[in-house]
Design a protein around this motif. Sequence first.
Motif, PDB file in Angstrom:
ATOM      1  N   VAL A  30     -35.184-104.375 -86.091  1.00  0.00           N
ATOM      2  CA  VAL A  30     -33.834-104.609 -85.602  1.00  0.00           C
ATOM      3  C   VAL A  30     -32.832-104.242 -86.690  1.00  0.00           C
ATOM      4  N   GLU A  31     -31.828-103.489 -86.343  1.00  0.00           N
ATOM      5  CA  GLU A  31     -30.779-103.161 -87.302  1.00  0.00           C
ATOM      6  C   GLU A  31     -29.899-104.392 -87.439  1.00  0.00           C
ATOM      7  N   LEU A  32     -30.049-105.097 -88.554  1.00  0.00           N
ATOM      8  CA  LEU A  32     -29.354-106.363 -88.719  1.00  0.00           C
ATOM      9  C   LEU A  32     -27.986-106.212 -89.363  1.00  0.00           C
ATOM     10  N   LEU A  33     -27.802-105.224 -90.183  1.00  0.00           N
ATOM     11  CA  LEU A  33     -26.540-105.055 -90.886  1.00  0.00           C
ATOM     12  C   LEU A  33     -25.925-103.720 -90.503  1.00  0.00           C
ATOM     13  N   VAL A  34     -24.629-103.698 -90.417  1.00  0.00           N
ATOM     14  CA  VAL A  34     -23.914-102.468 -90.126  1.00  0.00           C
ATOM     15  C   VAL A  34     -23.198-102.061 -91.391  1.00  0.00           C
ATOM     16  N   GLU A  35     -23.538-100.887 -91.901  1.00  0.00           N
ATOM     17  CA  GLU A  35     -22.878-100.389 -93.102  1.00  0.00           C
ATOM     18  C   GLU A  35     -21.528 -99.801 -92.711  1.00  0.00           C
ATOM     19  N   PRO A  36     -20.481-100.203 -93.411  1.00  0.00           N
ATOM     20  CA  PRO A  36     -19.165 -99.654 -93.092  1.00  0.00           C
ATOM     21  C   PRO A  36     -19.039 -98.220 -93.603  1.00  0.00           C
ATOM     22  N   THR A  41     -34.509-100.819 -99.452  1.00  0.00           N
ATOM     23  CA  THR A  41     -34.327-102.146-100.034  1.00  0.00           C
ATOM     24  C   THR A  41     -34.399-103.183 -98.936  1.00  0.00           C
ATOM     25  N   ALA A  42     -34.621-104.396 -99.332  1.00  0.00           N
ATOM     26  CA  ALA A  42     -34.620-105.495 -98.380  1.00  0.00           C
ATOM     27  C   ALA A  42     -33.203-105.701 -97.861  1.00  0.00           C
ATOM     28  N   LEU A  43     -33.085-106.287 -96.690  1.00  0.00           N
ATOM     29  CA  LEU A  43     -31.774-106.454 -96.057  1.00  0.00           C
ATOM     30  C   LEU A  43     -30.833-107.331 -96.869  1.00  0.00           C
ATOM     31  N   GLY A  44     -31.355-108.352 -97.516  1.00  0.00           N
ATOM     32  CA  GLY A  44     -30.502-109.196 -98.350  1.00  0.00           C
ATOM     33  C   GLY A  44     -29.897-108.412 -99.499  1.00  0.00           C
ATOM     34  N   ASN A  45     -30.697-107.545-100.099  1.00  0.00           N
ATOM     35  CA  ASN A  45     -30.191-106.698-101.177  1.00  0.00           C
ATOM     36  C   ASN A  45     -29.155-105.713-100.638  1.00  0.00           C
ATOM     37  N   GLN A  46     -29.388-105.218 -99.441  1.00  0.00           N
ATOM     38  CA  GLN A  46     -28.432-104.310 -98.805  1.00  0.00           C
ATOM     39  C   GLN A  46     -27.106-105.034 -98.550  1.00  0.00           C
ATOM     40  N   LEU A  47     -27.186-106.279 -98.130  1.00  0.00           N
ATOM     41  CA  LEU A  47     -25.972-107.056 -97.910  1.00  0.00           C
ATOM     42  C   LEU A  47     -25.164-107.149 -99.201  1.00  0.00           C
ATOM     43  N   ILE A  48     -25.828-107.422-100.301  1.00  0.00           N
ATOM     44  CA  ILE A  48     -25.136-107.505-101.590  1.00  0.00           C
ATOM     45  C   ILE A  48     -24.482-106.167-101.930  1.00  0.00           C
ATOM     46  N   GLU A  49     -25.192-105.065-101.698  1.00  0.00           N
ATOM     47  CA  GLU A  49     -24.621-103.742-101.977  1.00  0.00           C
ATOM     48  C   GLU A  49     -23.383-103.477-101.121  1.00  0.00           C
ATOM     49  N   ILE A  50     -23.446-103.834 -99.852  1.00  0.00           N
ATOM     50  CA  ILE A  50     -22.297-103.644 -98.966  1.00  0.00           C
ATOM     51  C   ILE A  50     -21.120-104.489 -99.456  1.00  0.00           C
ATOM     52  N   HIS A  51     -21.390-105.730 -99.821  1.00  0.00           N
ATOM     53  CA  HIS A  51     -20.326-106.591-100.329  1.00  0.00           C
ATOM     54  C   HIS A  51     -19.725-106.029-101.613  1.00  0.00           C
ATOM     55  N   LEU A  52     -20.560-105.496-102.503  1.00  0.00           N
ATOM     56  CA  LEU A  52     -20.036-104.888-103.734  1.00  0.00           C
ATOM     57  C   LEU A  52     -19.114-103.726-103.400  1.00  0.00           C
ATOM     58  N   TRP A  53     -19.535-102.904-102.453  1.00  0.00           N
ATOM     59  CA  TRP A  53     -18.714-101.773-102.058  1.00  0.00           C
ATOM     60  C   TRP A  53     -17.386-102.237-101.463  1.00  0.00           C
ATOM     61  N   MET A  81     -18.846 -97.217-105.054  1.00  0.00           N
ATOM     62  CA  MET A  81     -20.242 -97.126-104.686  1.00  0.00           C
ATOM     63  C   MET A  81     -20.383 -97.495-103.217  1.00  0.00           C
ATOM     64  N   HIS A  82     -20.798 -96.586-102.418  1.00  0.00           N
ATOM     65  CA  HIS A  82     -21.035 -96.848-101.005  1.00  0.00           C
ATOM     66  C   HIS A  82     -22.529 -96.999-100.804  1.00  0.00           C
ATOM     67  N   PRO A  83     -22.944 -98.014-100.051  1.00  0.00           N
ATOM     68  CA  PRO A  83     -24.363 -98.157 -99.773  1.00  0.00           C
ATOM     69  C   PRO A  83     -24.889 -96.883 -99.122  1.00  0.00           C
ATOM     70  N   SER A  84     -26.039 -96.435 -99.553  1.00  0.00           N
ATOM     71  CA  SER A  84     -26.535 -95.150 -99.046  1.00  0.00           C
ATOM     72  C   SER A  84     -27.978 -95.265 -98.583  1.00  0.00           C
ATOM     73  N   HIS A  85     -28.181 -96.042 -97.580  1.00  0.00           N
ATOM     74  CA  HIS A  85     -29.518 -96.217 -97.045  1.00  0.00           C
ATOM     75  C   HIS A  85     -29.648 -95.436 -95.752  1.00  0.00           C
ATOM     76  N   GLU A  86     -30.791 -94.822 -95.570  1.00  0.00           N
ATOM     77  CA  GLU A  86     -31.097 -94.185 -94.303  1.00  0.00           C
ATOM     78  C   GLU A  86     -31.466 -95.283 -93.314  1.00  0.00           C
ATOM     79  N   PRO A  87     -30.843 -95.341 -92.132  1.00  0.00           N
ATOM     80  CA  PRO A  87     -31.131 -96.416 -91.185  1.00  0.00           C
ATOM     81  C   PRO A  87     -32.614 -96.537 -90.831  1.00  0.00           C
ATOM     82  N   GLY A  88     -33.323 -95.439 -90.704  1.00  0.00           N
ATOM     83  CA  GLY A  88     -34.717 -95.503 -90.306  1.00  0.00           C
ATOM     84  C   GLY A  88     -35.671 -95.832 -91.439  1.00  0.00           C
ATOM     85  N   GLY A  89     -35.281 -95.663 -92.673  1.00  0.00           N
ATOM     86  CA  GLY A  89     -36.184 -95.872 -93.790  1.00  0.00           C
ATOM     87  C   GLY A  89     -35.593 -96.793 -94.825  1.00  0.00           C
ATOM     88  N   ARG A  90     -35.715 -98.083 -94.609  1.00  0.00           N
ATOM     89  CA  ARG A  90     -35.154 -99.073 -95.523  1.00  0.00           C
ATOM     90  C   ARG A  90     -35.803 -98.961 -96.889  1.00  0.00           C
TER      91      ARG A  90
END
Length: 164
Positions: A150-156, A12-24, A1-10
């Motif tokens: 501000v783009e706080l997280l960078v999705e790999p 989910t909240a950033l904390g939830n995005q962090l969890i998704e990135i970590h899961l991936w 599962m790769h996080p699939s968020h559009e950078p311009g249109g969040r």
Amino acid sequence: MHPSHEPGGRLTALGNQLIEIHLWLREELARLRTGLDSPGGDARPPRALRAHCLAFCAALDRHHTGEDGGAFRVLAEREPALRPVLAELAADHQVVAGILRRVEDLVTGPAGGRDVRAELDGLAALLESHFTYEEKKLVAALNREAGGTVELLVEPPGPPPVST
């Protein structure tokens, strides 16, 4: 599962995005470790597995670099009480970077799969502790920042699939 968020249109909240990135990242690391469990595991990893390993290392490094240069910097300014936590996490990032360099040296050199597996096992243990701590300490603060521009997280980026 790769996080699939559009950078311009969040979505989910950033904390939830962090969890998704970590899961991936956890899933990708598990795939790497599984790929080294094939018979003859002491032999040099095949080319596709080496490529996946290098891509994973680059993605994890990019994620941590993005945190240090983006989310952590912003959170330190906006939430001074988190500065000691952020310093601990940044120090962890340096330790992880050292392990990633060793893994990269092993997969590009003559090392066998067992050597790579040993480094990945240590990395997995460290990352599990690191991700859990980071999520526990930062998710709520990151979710509060979700409305910012501000783009706080960078999705790999996703690494190439491992051919079996």
